[in-house]
Design an enzyme around this catalytic site. Structure first.
Site, mmCIF file in Angstrom:
data_model
loop_
_atom_site.group_PDB
_atom_site.id
_atom_site.type_symbol
_atom_site.label_atom_id
_atom_site.label_comp_id
_atom_site.label_asym_id
_atom_site.label_seq_id
_atom_site.Cartn_x
_atom_site.Cartn_y
_atom_site.Cartn_z
ATOM 1 N N HIS A 77 4.710 2.137 -7.596
ATOM 2 C CA HIS A 77 3.505 1.005 -7.866
ATOM 3 C C HIS A 77 2.937 1.228 -9.194
ATOM 4 O O HIS A 77 2.494 -0.010 -9.868
ATOM 5 C CB HIS A 77 2.757 1.214 -6.472
ATOM 6 C CG HIS A 77 3.633 1.110 -5.454
ATOM 7 N ND1 HIS A 77 3.513 1.959 -4.300
ATOM 8 C CD2 HIS A 77 4.213 -0.248 -4.727
ATOM 9 C CE1 HIS A 77 3.999 1.603 -3.533
ATOM 10 N NE2 HIS A 77 4.430 0.253 -3.536
ATOM 11 N N LEU B 223 0.596 3.675 -2.006
ATOM 12 C CA LEU B 223 0.956 3.577 -3.416
ATOM 13 C C LEU B 223 1.608 4.872 -4.233
ATOM 14 O O LEU B 223 1.103 5.937 -3.622
ATOM 15 C CB LEU B 223 -0.270 2.949 -4.257
ATOM 16 C CG LEU B 223 -0.882 1.799 -3.829
ATOM 17 C CD1 LEU B 223 -2.067 1.550 -4.864
ATOM 18 C CD2 LEU B 223 0.091 0.756 -3.769
ATOM 19 N N GLY C 22 1.027 -1.162 -0.138
ATOM 20 C CA GLY C 22 -0.078 -0.060 -0.067
ATOM 21 C C GLY C 22 0.827 1.335 -0.074
ATOM 22 O O GLY C 22 1.974 1.458 -0.368
ATOM 23 N N SER D 277 7.833 4.583 -0.427
ATOM 24 C CA SER D 277 6.663 4.991 0.667
ATOM 25 C C SER D 277 7.299 5.730 1.813
ATOM 26 O O SER D 277 6.885 6.188 2.358
ATOM 27 C CB SER D 277 5.864 3.752 1.371
ATOM 28 O OG SER D 277 5.617 2.914 0.047
#
Ligand code: AMP
Length: 258
Positions: free
Chosen positions: A36, A32, A30, A185
């Protein structure tokens, strides 16, 4: 776009996809970003159906704080997936994915202890175990991984080969910000000052010099260095900048090739 949190609903959906349709999977944790997004784009190009998993995998974190601070941006992730034409999101929680509470695990003993594995004990057992679970549940024809995590990519390819898993692992190039810092991230945790400083990491890593010398250059620039090492044609490195651990790699001496 479908969103599944339970394995049973996921399987009901997966089981009715005709065998003539190719399924691609982009496994993620996640939060993102453009990195990604590039994997999703490639997955959509190659396959009839593009699926993504969002799961912050606790077993690959060796540091509890790191896990607790991992960004959670589900709503933004959902919107990005929708806009990118993802067909289905698999978004399970720990108890769904680990009914065995991690009694069983996949472990590799040659490459895993090197590089990031030296500084993050158990990390790659966690990565390989969750990837095995996801691949078994999604049964994709292709799965997409970033070259940014070079050691991870090599290990996942090796696992698929070792266990005769019927799919292709596709490695995708590292997406970088305008100043060449690899998008991650974790960059969200950098202060403005440290974000500016972090841009020197890929530049120094590209220096045409032995790995030990590059490590010294990074230290001289104020980074705390976990390692700089050449591995399978790449110069790989991990550093800390403002309390944030950053990794990167590039083909050897790419920075000197105009
Ligand atoms: P993560 O959510 O960090 O576990 O990453 C999920 C996948 O995206 C992994 O295969 C990563 O290698 C890949 N990825 C992360 N950042 C980038 C990037 N900047 N460029 C390309 N792929 C990336």
């Amino acid at each position: 776009m479908e969103i599944f949190t339970s394995i049973s609903s996921w399987q009901n959906w997966r089981n009715v996809i005709p065998s003539t349709q190719n399924v691609g999977l982009v496994p993620t944790m996640g939060a993102l970003h453009a990195g990604h997004q590039s994997l999703i784009t490639r997955c959509r190009q190659d396959n009839d159906i593009c699926t993504i998993s969002l799961f912050v995998n606790p077993t690959q974190f060796n540091d509890e704080n790191d896990l607790a601070n991992y960004p959670n941006t589900f709503e933004a992730d959902r919107k990005l997936c929708e806009a990118e034409g993802v067909d289905a999101i698999f978004f399970p929680d720990y108890s769904e994915l680990y009914p065995d509470d991690y009694r069983y695990r996949v472990s590799e003993n040659e490459v895993s202890p090197l590089l990031c594995g030296t500084h993050r004990p158990g990390h790659f057992d966690g990565v390989l175990s969750v990837v095995m679970k996801l691949l078994n549940l999604v049964r994709p024809q292709r799965a997409y991984f970033g070259e940014k995590d070079w050691q991870q990519l090599q290990l996942v390819k090796g696992m698929v080969e070792a266990f005769f898993m019927p799919l292709i692992i596709v490695g995708c190039p590292t997406v970088r910000d305008i100043d060449r810092l690899a998008i991650s991230s974790r960059n969200l945790h950098l202060s403005k000052r440290h974000r500016e400083k972090a841009a020197r990491f890929p530049k120094i890593l590209a220096a045409q010099a032995p790995a030990e010398e590059v490590a010294r250059l990074l230290e001289a620039d104020g980074f705390e260095v976990d390692y700089v090492q050449d591995f399978k044609g790449r110069r790989c490195a991990a550093i800390h900048c403002g309390g944030v651990r950053l990794i990167d790699n590039m083909p050897l001496y790419e920075g000197n090739q105009k």
